[in-house]
Scaffold this active site. Structure first.
Site, PDB file in Angstrom:
ATOM      1  N   HIS A  84      10.073  -0.480   6.050  1.00 51.86           N
ATOM      2  CA  HIS A  84       8.964  -1.072   6.759  1.00 51.86           C
ATOM      3  C   HIS A  84       7.590  -0.545   6.184  1.00 51.86           C
ATOM      4  O   HIS A  84       7.397   0.585   6.261  1.00 51.86           O
ATOM      5  CB  HIS A  84       8.918  -0.888   8.147  1.00 51.86           C
ATOM      6  CG  HIS A  84       7.917  -1.589   8.876  1.00 51.86           C
ATOM      7  ND1 HIS A  84       8.309  -2.921   9.544  1.00 51.86           N
ATOM      8  CD2 HIS A  84       6.631  -1.767   9.192  1.00 51.86           C
ATOM      9  CE1 HIS A  84       7.310  -3.553  10.094  1.00 51.86           C
ATOM     10  NE2 HIS A  84       6.309  -2.871   9.873  1.00 51.86           N
ATOM     11  N   CYS A  85       6.727  -1.343   5.683  1.00 55.14           N
ATOM     12  CA  CYS A  85       5.588  -1.103   5.129  1.00 55.14           C
ATOM     13  C   CYS A  85       4.471  -1.470   5.818  1.00 55.14           C
ATOM     14  O   CYS A  85       4.086  -2.559   5.946  1.00 55.14           O
ATOM     15  CB  CYS A  85       5.464  -1.677   3.693  1.00 55.14           C
ATOM     16  SG  CYS A  85       4.112  -1.132   2.766  1.00 55.14           S
TER      17      CYS A  85
END
Ligand SMILES: [Zn+2]
Ligand SMILES: [Zn+2]
Length: 269
Positions: A127-128
Site C-alpha cells: 500500500h503506497c
C-alpha cells in the site's frame, strides 16, 4: 470505477506530491528559464519538455491513485467457512484460492488483504501512501510510470540548476541583492528536492524491477510464501505488468492490451 481512500496519511502524501511538482515547475520557469535562458530558444524548449514530463507524471499518478488496483469482489451472500479454516494455511500458495477472514470471501492466488483499503487486492505489492492506493495487479504499471517520470523530472531539474550555476554569461540574471538571494535560495531548495525525490524513486524503482523480475511481490517476499523463482524471460515478466502492446506504450499512462497473467490468458513462453 474510480476509487479514492479516505486515509489522512495518503491524502497528505498526494497533496505533498503535487505541491512539490508545482514548486519545481515554478522555480524552473521563474528562476532558471526566465533568467539563464531568457533570450535563447533553449528556454522555450526546456519549458515545453519540462511541462510535458509533468503532464505524463500527473496522468500516470492520477491513474495510479484513482484506478482499481484489483479489488477482489465481495460475495453476494455470506459464505460458511466453518469447515475450511483448518486447511486454509496449508493450501496457501500458488494456484490455490484462499479465504480472507476479514473480507469473508474467497480470493484468487496471490491476492492479499490490505488493512488500509480494508479489502483483498489481486497480486498486491504494497500500500503506497504517495498514491493513496494499493499497488496491485491493475495499477502497478501506472505506479512504475509515476516513478520513472518523477526520476526523469528530478534529473532534469537538477541538471538545469547545475547549468544555471555554472553559466557565467547571464545578462538577465538579477542584479538586485534581494532578488539574487531569492534565486539562490529557490535553486538550492529545488536541488535538494530533486536529489531527495530522485534517490527515493530510484530506490523504489530498483525494488519494483527486482520484484517484477523475480516474479515475487513485496508481500510474498516478506511472507516468504515459497513461490518458486520464475524462469520466464524478463521481457515476458515486464509485459505481465505493462501489457502486451508495443514497448513504447509501456511508458504511456493508458491501457495497453491484455496483461500476460490475466486468468483468461493462455500466454506462455
Ligand atoms: Zn480481505
Ligand atoms: Zn491498500
Amino acid at each position: 470505477m474510480p476509487v479514492f481512500r479516505k486515509d489522512p496519511c495518503g491524502i497528505i502524501c498526494v497533496f505533498v506530491t503535487y505541491a512539490a511538482v508545482f514548486y519545481a515547475d515554478y522555480v524552473v520557469t521563474r528562476w532558471i528559464i526566465l533568467t539563464s535562458f531568457y533570450d535563447s530558444l533553449w528556454g522555450s524548449f526546456h519549458l515545453v519538455v519540462f511541462n510535458i514530463i509533468i503532464g505524463f507524471l500527473s496522468a500516470a499518478h492520477m491513474r495510479a491513485v484513482l484506478s482499481d488496483p484489483g479489488i477482489v469482489p465481495l460475495p453476494q451472500s455470506r459464505i460458511d467457512f466453518s469447515d475450511y479454516h483448518a486447511k486454509e494455511r496449508s493450501e496457501e500458495g500458488e494456484g490455490n484460492w484462499t479465504i480472507c477472514n476479514r473480507c469473508e470471501a474467497y480470493r484468487p492466488p496471490r491476492a492479499h488483504h490490505c488493512r488500509i483499503c480494508n479489502r483483498c487486492i489481486r497480486r498486491m505489492d504494497h500500500h503506497c501512501p504517495w498514491i493513496n492506493n494499493c499497488v496491485g495487479e491493475w495499477n502497478q504499471k501506472y505506479f512504475m510510470q509515476f516513478l520513472i517520470y518523477v526520476g526523469l523530472l528530478s534529473g532534469y531539474a537538477a541538471s538545469l540548476v547545475v547549468y544555471s550555476w555554472t553559466t557565467t554569461d547571464c545578462p538577465y540574471c538579477p542584479t538586485d541583492l534581494l532578488v539574487k538571494q531569492s534565486r539562490v535560495l529557490h535553486s538550492v531548495i529545488l536541488m535538494l528536492e530533486s536529489l531527495l525525490f530522485g534517490m527515493f524513486v530510484l530506490a523504489i524503482m530498483i525494488d519494483q524491477l527486482s520484484a517484477v523480475f523475480s516474479d515475487e511481490t513485496a508481500i510474498e517476499h516478506v511472507k516468504r510464501l515459497g513461490r518458486h523463482r520464475s524462469r520466464k524471460p524478463r521481457m515476458t515478466l515486464l509485459s505481465e505488468i505493462c501489457g502486451r502492446g508495443p514497448i513504447f506504450m509501456w511508458f504511456l499512462p493508458c491501457h495497453n492490451g491484455p496483461r500476460g497473467f490475466e486468468p483468461s490468458s493462455n500466454y506462455h513462453v
